[in-house]
Design a protein around this motif. Structure first.
Motif, mmCIF file in Angstrom:
data_model
loop_
_atom_site.group_PDB
_atom_site.id
_atom_site.type_symbol
_atom_site.label_atom_id
_atom_site.label_comp_id
_atom_site.label_asym_id
_atom_site.label_seq_id
_atom_site.Cartn_x
_atom_site.Cartn_y
_atom_site.Cartn_z
ATOM 1 N N ASP A 1 -3.488 3.022 -2.993
ATOM 2 C CA ASP A 1 -3.090 1.623 -3.063
ATOM 3 C C ASP A 1 -2.674 1.140 -1.674
ATOM 4 O OD1 ASP A 1 -3.205 1.285 -5.948
ATOM 5 O OD2 ASP A 1 -1.466 2.612 -6.026
ATOM 6 N N ALA A 2 -2.876 -0.144 -1.410
ATOM 7 C CA ALA A 2 -2.328 -0.738 -0.191
ATOM 8 C C ALA A 2 -0.806 -0.685 -0.242
ATOM 9 C CB ALA A 2 -2.801 -2.181 -0.060
ATOM 10 N N ASP A 3 -0.182 -0.579 0.906
ATOM 11 C CA ASP A 3 1.280 -0.588 0.955
ATOM 12 C C ASP A 3 1.795 -1.945 0.475
ATOM 13 O OD1 ASP A 3 1.549 1.989 2.038
ATOM 14 O OD2 ASP A 3 1.208 1.233 4.064
ATOM 15 N N PRO A 4 2.684 -1.966 -0.502
ATOM 16 C CA PRO A 4 3.198 -3.252 -0.978
ATOM 17 C C PRO A 4 4.083 -3.937 0.061
ATOM 18 C CG PRO A 4 4.362 -1.435 -2.027
ATOM 19 C CD PRO A 4 3.228 -0.833 -1.279
ATOM 20 N N VAL A 5 4.719 -3.128 0.902
ATOM 21 C CA VAL A 5 5.553 -3.664 1.975
ATOM 22 C C VAL A 5 5.010 -3.140 3.299
ATOM 23 C CG1 VAL A 5 7.856 -3.735 2.999
ATOM 24 C CG2 VAL A 5 7.592 -3.798 0.501
ATOM 25 N N LEU A 6 4.670 -4.043 4.211
ATOM 26 C CA LEU A 6 4.089 -3.659 5.491
ATOM 27 C C LEU A 6 5.164 -3.166 6.451
ATOM 28 C CD1 LEU A 6 1.652 -6.685 5.929
ATOM 29 C CD2 LEU A 6 1.143 -4.404 5.030
ATOM 30 N N ASP A 7 4.774 -2.323 7.409
ATOM 31 C CA ASP A 7 5.734 -1.774 8.367
ATOM 32 C C ASP A 7 5.970 -2.699 9.546
ATOM 33 O OD1 ASP A 7 3.358 -1.581 9.704
ATOM 34 O OD2 ASP A 7 3.407 0.598 9.963
#
Length: 297
Positions: A212-218
Motif C-alpha cells: 500500500d502507499a504510505d497514508p502519511v508522507l515523510d
C-alpha cells in the motif's frame, strides 16, 4: 493502443533488463519441481539456470558450461487468484493503482508459463462476485484475463474478500494446480490461515503481496490520502510528522514479520512488491528461494 501484455513485455524484454529475464526464466523451473521430464538437448548455461540442470560430463568434455534442456511429459496449470476488491484500486507506493502491479505480476508469470507450455487460468473477484477464466495456453487468452482484472477492480467495486477467493478454489478446483494468490497488505486472519492450510493439502500455493502507499508522507505535502473503504481522508498536517511516520513504519514492519512467519510456517513461497520495477526482481528472489527450500526437503 498498447495492450496490457505489451506493457508487461516492455518491462521484461528491454536490453538493460535481459539478465533479469534470463534469471526469471531459469527460476521458473522451481515452480515445476517434480514433474516428469524427457531429455531433449544441451545449451549454454545462462544466469538464473538451475545448477541441478548442468550436464557436468558434457561441460568437462567441451570446456563450456552446459545445461540439459528437457521436455515436460506432464503440463501444469497455473491459477492466479487475484483480489479485485476496491482496496486493490487504491494507490501503491509508486502512486499507481495496486491493481496495475498485480497485472504486471500476473502478466510476467503468465508469459513464462506459456513459454514453458503450461496452461494459465485467472480467478478474480470481490465480496460481490468471483469469476474465473478458462485454462488456456495463448497470449490472447492471457491478455483477455489481464483486461478482466483491470475492468473488475475500480474504486466502486465491492469490498475485498480473500476468504471467498480461497473458498472458491477449494470448492471448484479439483485437479492439483500451482495457485498464485495476489492481494495487498491487509493482515492475514485466522480464517485466511485455515483456508490456506486446506489449500496446501491439494495445491502448491504462492503468495504475492502488493504494498500500500504510505497514508502519511515523510515530507510536508498537500497530497490527498483517502481510505477507499471508509472514505476517511488523512489530514494534510500529518504529512511530515516524524513521530507519526515512525509509528506507521513500526506497525508495518510488525505486520510484515507476522505475515512472513505465517507463510514460512505454511511452506508458502511469497514475495512483496511495491512498484512495477520491483516485480521481476521480487519474483526472481521468491523463485530462487523456493528452489533452495524444495531442494532441502
Amino acid at each position: 493502443m498498447a495492450t496490457l501484455l505489451t506493457r508487461v513485455k516492455g518491462k521484461l524484454f528491454i536490453p538493460s533488463r535481459r539478465k533479469s529475464v534470463h534469471a526469471l526464466d531459469g527460476a521458473y523451473a522451481s515452480l515445476l519441481h517434480g514433474r516428469g521430464l524427457d531429455f531433449e538437448d544441451l545449451r549454454r548455461y545462462e544466469h538464473g539456470d538451475d545448477i541441478r540442470d548442468i550436464d557436468w560430463r558434457a561441460t568437462a568434455r567441451l570446456s563450456t558450461l552446459l545445461v540439459k534442456r528437457s521436455r515436460a511429459t506432464r503440463m501444469h496449470t497455473i491459477l492466479f487468484a487475484v483480489d479485485t476488491g476496491r482496496r486493490m484500486a487504491a494507490l501503491a507506493p509508486d502512486e499507481t493503482a495496486k491493481k496495475e502491479i498485480a497485472i504486471m505480476a500476473v502478466g510476467a508469470l503468465g508469459l513464462l508459463s506459456l513459454r514453458h507450455g503450461d496452461d494459465v487460468t485467472v480467478l478474480y473477484g470481490d465480496a460481490a462476485d468471483v469469476r474465473r477464466t478458462p485454462p488456456r495456453r495463448s497470449e490472447g487468452a492471457l491478455e483477455h484475463a489481464l483486461r478482466a482484472i483491470d475492468a473488475a477492480c475500480t474504486p466502486a467495486s465491492a469490498a475485498s474478500d480473500r476468504n471467498e477467493l480461497l473458498r472458491t478454489i477449494a470448492r471448484t478446483v479439483q485437479r492439483r494446480m500451482i495457485v498464485v494468490v495476489i492481494t495487498d497488505e491487509e493482515p492475514i486472519t485466522e480464517e485466511h490461515e485455515a483456508a490456506l492450510r486446506r489449500l496446501r493439502v491439494q495445491h502448491d500455493v504462492l503468495w504475492i503481496t502488493v504494498r500500500d502507499a504510505d497514508p502519511v508522507l515523510d515530507r510536508r505535502s498537500r497530497a490527498e490520502r483517502r481510505d477507499v473503504d471508509s472514505g476517511w481522508g488523512v489530514p494534510a498536517f500529518l504529512h511530515g510528522d516524524a513521530s507519526v511516520v515512525a509509528e506507521l513504519a513500526a506497525t508495518r514492519a510488525a505486520e510484515d514479520r507476522r505475515r512472513d512467519e505465517l507463510l514460512n510456517g505454511l511452506e508458502i513461497s511469497h514475495a512483496t512488491v511495491s512498484t512495477h520495477d520491483d516485480v521481476v526482481p521480487a519474483l526472481i528472489t521468491m523463485l530462487h528461494r523456493r528452489a533452495v527450500n524444495v531442494g532441502a526437503r
